[in-house]
Scaffold this motif. Structure first.
Motif: not given
Length: 503
Positions: A384-385, A405-408, A434-435, A452-454
């Motif tokens: 992720m970015f 393929g890195s999620i913002p 998408n992010g 949420r991302a992790l």
């Protein structure tokens, strides 16, 4: 295909020969996309001593010398031509005692106003003296904003009258204001232009604002994303130009930038340990492993999420939130890699302190420099970015990250708001999610998105893979932006032909 247009860009930057920021990418990216669509595109740049000359093909000087006016005299300009990224470029080398573009850097000189107002006039003189008749003259940012008033006041009357003027402002932070008397050097009439409805800056009666002049004197005014175009029409976003933009709103529009999908392509990227694409994500793992090894990070758990950040460490980019993200990612069981440096001494020192603190840490690495090859590796390796900008006219990082393929994880502002859509937001159709986004520029806002991302990453590997496939398949090329520019150009040219006496 309709008859192609003849478009000339007059700019201070063009990637890869003279690039400081996003402006350079736009001039090259938009130019190439328009050329592919059958238009004749040419670029005019200053001939800097510090250009990357190895990226110019067939550079040669022309025999003709172009004379241009400055400070009451005529000065000769040597004109060079070459090809950059397949586009024809004219380089102007002033034979002026101040050696305007012989300074070892593009910007940041005390006389930048003089350097670029000189260049803007010389560029128009080149078009006039070589008998060129462009349909569109496209100028960019304050450095070539002078082209708009110069064109209508001095060059259209001399017969260079075929063109419509398009002006793009890439960041309203930078307006190039100067004392009114400085405007006279390039031959513009200070008395006529130093008025509130022309080029007078809102801050004072004896300051002149080139960006304001370009907004008023251009036929088309654009900026680099639809959301940013809305933000700059408010008093806090417009940096003093909101009322000018609002009274010229009919010709003002935001068009989202694209990225160069040839140089940012994980399937062909020469900088990567392993190439990969949306159908075959195996290489993404290999790049992650290779980067960890290269930077001395622990590879004990392959599923430990890696958060990347590549940025200039300036207040605009949300420096305090980046700092917070490093520690929070660690607490949440992730790894963090930051690439970037700061022109602001106290920020650079602060991050050097953090760099020291994590020097031999298993899970955090700070690299306070600019490194092209490493940036490609980080995009390819990270899961992720993070892009927590305070404001962001367009932003290219989120687009490049997704391509790899890195999620913002991004704040909803400017171009980020037009390109990153939260996967937990039910108001957004699934195909666009998408992010992870957050609204307020504070630690709580960032934590909410980061956590949420992790969690998402750790909880459901299969779902995460599908998300990666999805973001890698989004088209962030210049194609759709170029189509929008083409429509604006075409409409403007048609209007001019319909009523020839109207400017």
């Amino acid at each position: 295909m309709h008859q192609g247009l003849y478009v000339v860009h007059i700019a201070a930057e063009m990637a890869p020969v003279a690039k400081v920021g996003g402006l350079g990418d736009v001039v090259a990216g938009l130019g190439k996309a328009l050329q592919r669509r059958g238009h004749l595109v040419e670029i005019i740049l200053p001939k800097y001593d510090c250009m990357q000359y190895d990226r110019v093909r067939d550079l040669r000087a022309l025999d003709t010398v172009v004379e241009s006016y400055f400070d009451g005299k005529l000065y000769k300009n040597k004109i060079w031509i070459g090809t950059v990224e397949g586009l024809p470029v004219h380089f102007i080398e002033p034979q002026h005692p101040s050696k305007f573009f012989w300074r070892g850097q593009f910007y940041g000189e005390k006389d930048d106003f003089k350097r670029f107002s000189y260049f803007s006039r010389a560029a128009l003189e080149l078009l006039l003296q070589s008998g060129k008749k462009p349909d569109i003259i496209h100028c960019h940012d304050w450095q070539t904003a002078f082209v708009a008033p110069l064109y209508w006041d001095l060059y259209a009357p001399k017969g260079l009258d075929s063109a419509r003027i398009c002006f793009t402002c890439h960041n309203f932070e930078y307006q190039g204001t100067s004392s009114a008397s400085d405007l006279g050097s390039c031959g513009l009439d200070v008395n006529q232009l130093n008025r509130p409805d022309r080029m007078q800056d809102h801050s004072s009666g004896d300051r002149i604002n080139p960006v304001k002049g370009a907004i008023i004197f251009s036929n088309i005014v654009t900026t680099v994303s639809p959301t940013y175009a809305q933000e700059v029409r408010t008093s806090e976003g417009g940096k003093g130009l909101h009322s000018t933009l609002n009274s010229n709103s009919k010709k003002f529009i935001g068009i989202l930038n694209g990225i160069d999908t040839d140089s940012w392509n994980p399937a062909t990227d020469p900088f990567l340990k392993a190439q990969f694409n949306a159908k075959d994500l195996q290489g993404k793992e290999e790049n992650k492993y290779a980067l960890r090894k290269q930077l001395g990070l622990s590879s004990a758990e392959s599923r430990r999420p890696l958060v990347g950040c590549i940025t200039r460490l300036v207040p605009q980019k949300g420096v305090h939130l980046i700092r917070h993200a490093i520690y929070r990612t660690l607490e949440l069981g992730g790894q963090f890699v930051l690439l970037g440096s700061s022109p602001v001494p106290h920020i650079q020192r602060e991050f050097e302190g953090i760099e020291q603190q994590f020097k031999s840490h298993d899970h955090v690495r700070l690299l306070l420099k600019y490194d092209e090859a490493l940036s490609h590796s980080i995009y390819a390796a990270s899961d992720m970015f993070i892009i927590p900008s305070i404001f962001e006219p367009c932003g290219l990082t989120q687009m490049i990250a997704m391509r790899y393929g890195s999620i913002p994880i991004a704040r909803k502002t400017g171009g980020l708001n037009d390109s990153v859509f939260d996967i937990d937001d039910d108001t957004i159709p699934t195909q666009f999610q998408n992010g992870f986004t957050f609204q307020t520029a504070d630690e709580q806002g960032l934590n909410y998105a980061l956590e949420r991302a992790l969690n998402h990453y750790k909880k459901d590997e299969e779902k995460w893979m599908r998300l990666m496939e999805k973001v890698m398949s989004i088209d962030f090329s210049w194609a759709s932006s170029a189509t929008q520019y083409e429509e604006l150009y075409t409409r403007s040219v048609a209007r001019a032909r319909a009523s020839p006496n109207r400017t």
